[in-house]
Design an enzyme around this catalytic site. Structure first.
Site, mmCIF file in Angstrom:
data_model
loop_
_atom_site.group_PDB
_atom_site.id
_atom_site.type_symbol
_atom_site.label_atom_id
_atom_site.label_comp_id
_atom_site.label_asym_id
_atom_site.label_seq_id
_atom_site.Cartn_x
_atom_site.Cartn_y
_atom_site.Cartn_z
ATOM 1 N NE ARG A 28 -9.436 -5.300 -9.548
ATOM 2 C CZ ARG A 28 -8.384 -5.519 -10.334
ATOM 3 N NH1 ARG A 28 -7.169 -5.277 -9.884
ATOM 4 N NH2 ARG A 28 -8.539 -5.984 -11.556
ATOM 5 C CG ASP A 29 -5.821 -4.012 0.107
ATOM 6 O OD1 ASP A 29 -5.088 -4.772 0.765
ATOM 7 O OD2 ASP A 29 -6.406 -3.020 0.615
ATOM 8 C CB ILE A 30 -11.054 -2.700 0.859
ATOM 9 C CG1 ILE A 30 -12.417 -2.057 0.757
ATOM 10 C CG2 ILE A 30 -10.343 -2.327 2.151
ATOM 11 C CD1 ILE A 30 -13.401 -2.554 1.803
ATOM 12 C CB VAL A 95 -6.230 -8.865 8.016
ATOM 13 C CG1 VAL A 95 -7.270 -9.983 7.959
ATOM 14 C CG2 VAL A 95 -6.881 -7.515 7.726
ATOM 15 C CG HIS A 99 -3.055 -11.009 4.022
ATOM 16 N ND1 HIS A 99 -3.315 -11.153 5.371
ATOM 17 C CD2 HIS A 99 -2.463 -9.805 3.882
ATOM 18 C CE1 HIS A 99 -2.909 -10.075 6.010
ATOM 19 N NE2 HIS A 99 -2.378 -9.239 5.137
ATOM 20 C CG MET A 100 1.602 -13.051 -1.696
ATOM 21 S SD MET A 100 1.957 -14.494 -2.766
ATOM 22 C CE MET A 100 2.930 -15.507 -1.672
ATOM 23 C CG HIS A 101 -0.157 -7.175 0.707
ATOM 24 N ND1 HIS A 101 -1.146 -6.231 0.904
ATOM 25 C CD2 HIS A 101 0.110 -7.680 1.938
ATOM 26 C CE1 HIS A 101 -1.448 -6.174 2.193
ATOM 27 N NE2 HIS A 101 -0.695 -7.039 2.841
HETATM 28 P P1 AMP Z 1 -1.865 -6.443 6.340
HETATM 29 O O1 AMP Z 1 -1.509 -5.066 6.843
HETATM 30 O O2 AMP Z 1 -0.712 -7.135 5.653
HETATM 31 O O3 AMP Z 1 -2.525 -7.301 7.395
HETATM 32 O O4 AMP Z 1 -2.917 -6.210 5.180
HETATM 33 C C1 AMP Z 1 -4.302 -6.268 5.351
HETATM 34 C C2 AMP Z 1 -4.911 -5.702 4.100
HETATM 35 O O5 AMP Z 1 -6.255 -6.099 4.037
HETATM 36 C C3 AMP Z 1 -4.888 -4.165 4.032
HETATM 37 O O6 AMP Z 1 -4.151 -3.755 2.871
HETATM 38 C C4 AMP Z 1 -6.366 -3.796 3.950
HETATM 39 O O7 AMP Z 1 -6.606 -2.688 3.110
HETATM 40 C C5 AMP Z 1 -6.986 -5.069 3.411
HETATM 41 N N1 AMP Z 1 -8.390 -5.278 3.736
HETATM 42 C C6 AMP Z 1 -8.986 -5.183 4.948
HETATM 43 N N2 AMP Z 1 -10.296 -5.475 4.861
HETATM 44 C C7 AMP Z 1 -10.540 -5.749 3.553
HETATM 45 C C8 AMP Z 1 -11.708 -6.104 2.806
HETATM 46 N N3 AMP Z 1 -12.922 -6.256 3.404
HETATM 47 N N4 AMP Z 1 -11.589 -6.308 1.467
HETATM 48 C C9 AMP Z 1 -10.405 -6.162 0.863
HETATM 49 N N5 AMP Z 1 -9.259 -5.837 1.506
HETATM 50 C C10 AMP Z 1 -9.327 -5.622 2.831
#
Ligand code: AMP
Ligand code: ZN
Length: 113
Positions: A28-30, A95, A99-101
């Site tokens: 899950r996204d934080i 990040v 990754h895929m949302h």
């Molecule tokens: P992006 O903007 O596509 O690079 O998405 C990066 C996502 O990673 C964001 O939605 C953040 O909330 C999420 N994120 C960053 N650190 C963590 C973490 N430690 N655990 C879970 N999600 C994270």
């Protein structure tokens, strides 16, 4: 190791993990932007979609397959959901680990960007 998602894969940072296998992991996204907001990542560090080599593209299919399965588990498959992969600075990638949302559980914006 500086990459936050590599640290999650290594178990150095906690995560609410929903799925993992040899290749990928989903947690899950934080900072959730929707009632269901899950990230699906390859375990191996790949910077972005743009850095995927031609013989690595199958991993995207596998990530989408698991995202679909998680959507069913979360109860959002019927009403619908969105899969998003941002790549690079203009794509809004924050990040730098592919990754895929998986987003759903409410009516998402009609605007894609
Ligand atoms: P992006 O903007 O596509 O690079 O998405 C990066 C996502 O990673 C964001 O939605 C953040 O909330 C999420 N994120 C960053 N650190 C963590 C973490 N430690 N655990 C879970 N999600 C994270
Ligand atoms: Zn990484």
């Amino acid at each position: 190791m500086e990459c936050v998602f590599c640290r999650i894969v290594a178990g150095e940072l906690p995560s609410d993990t929903l799925y993992q296998d040899e290749q990928i992991m989903a947690f899950r996204d934080i900072n959730p932007l929707a009632p269901t907001h899950v990230l699906i990542i390859p375990k191996r560090h790949i910077n972005s979609l743009a850095d995927l080599s031609d013989d690595e593209t199958q991993i995207i299919g596998h990530m989408a397959e698991v995202a679909n399965r998680l959507a069913r588990q979360e109860g959002i498959a019927r009403k619908g959901y969105r899969l998003v992969v941002s790549s690079g600075e203009d794509g809004g990638q924050v990040v730098p680990h592919l990754h895929m949302h998986l987003l759903g559980g409410r009516r998402l914006s009609d605007r894609l960007c």
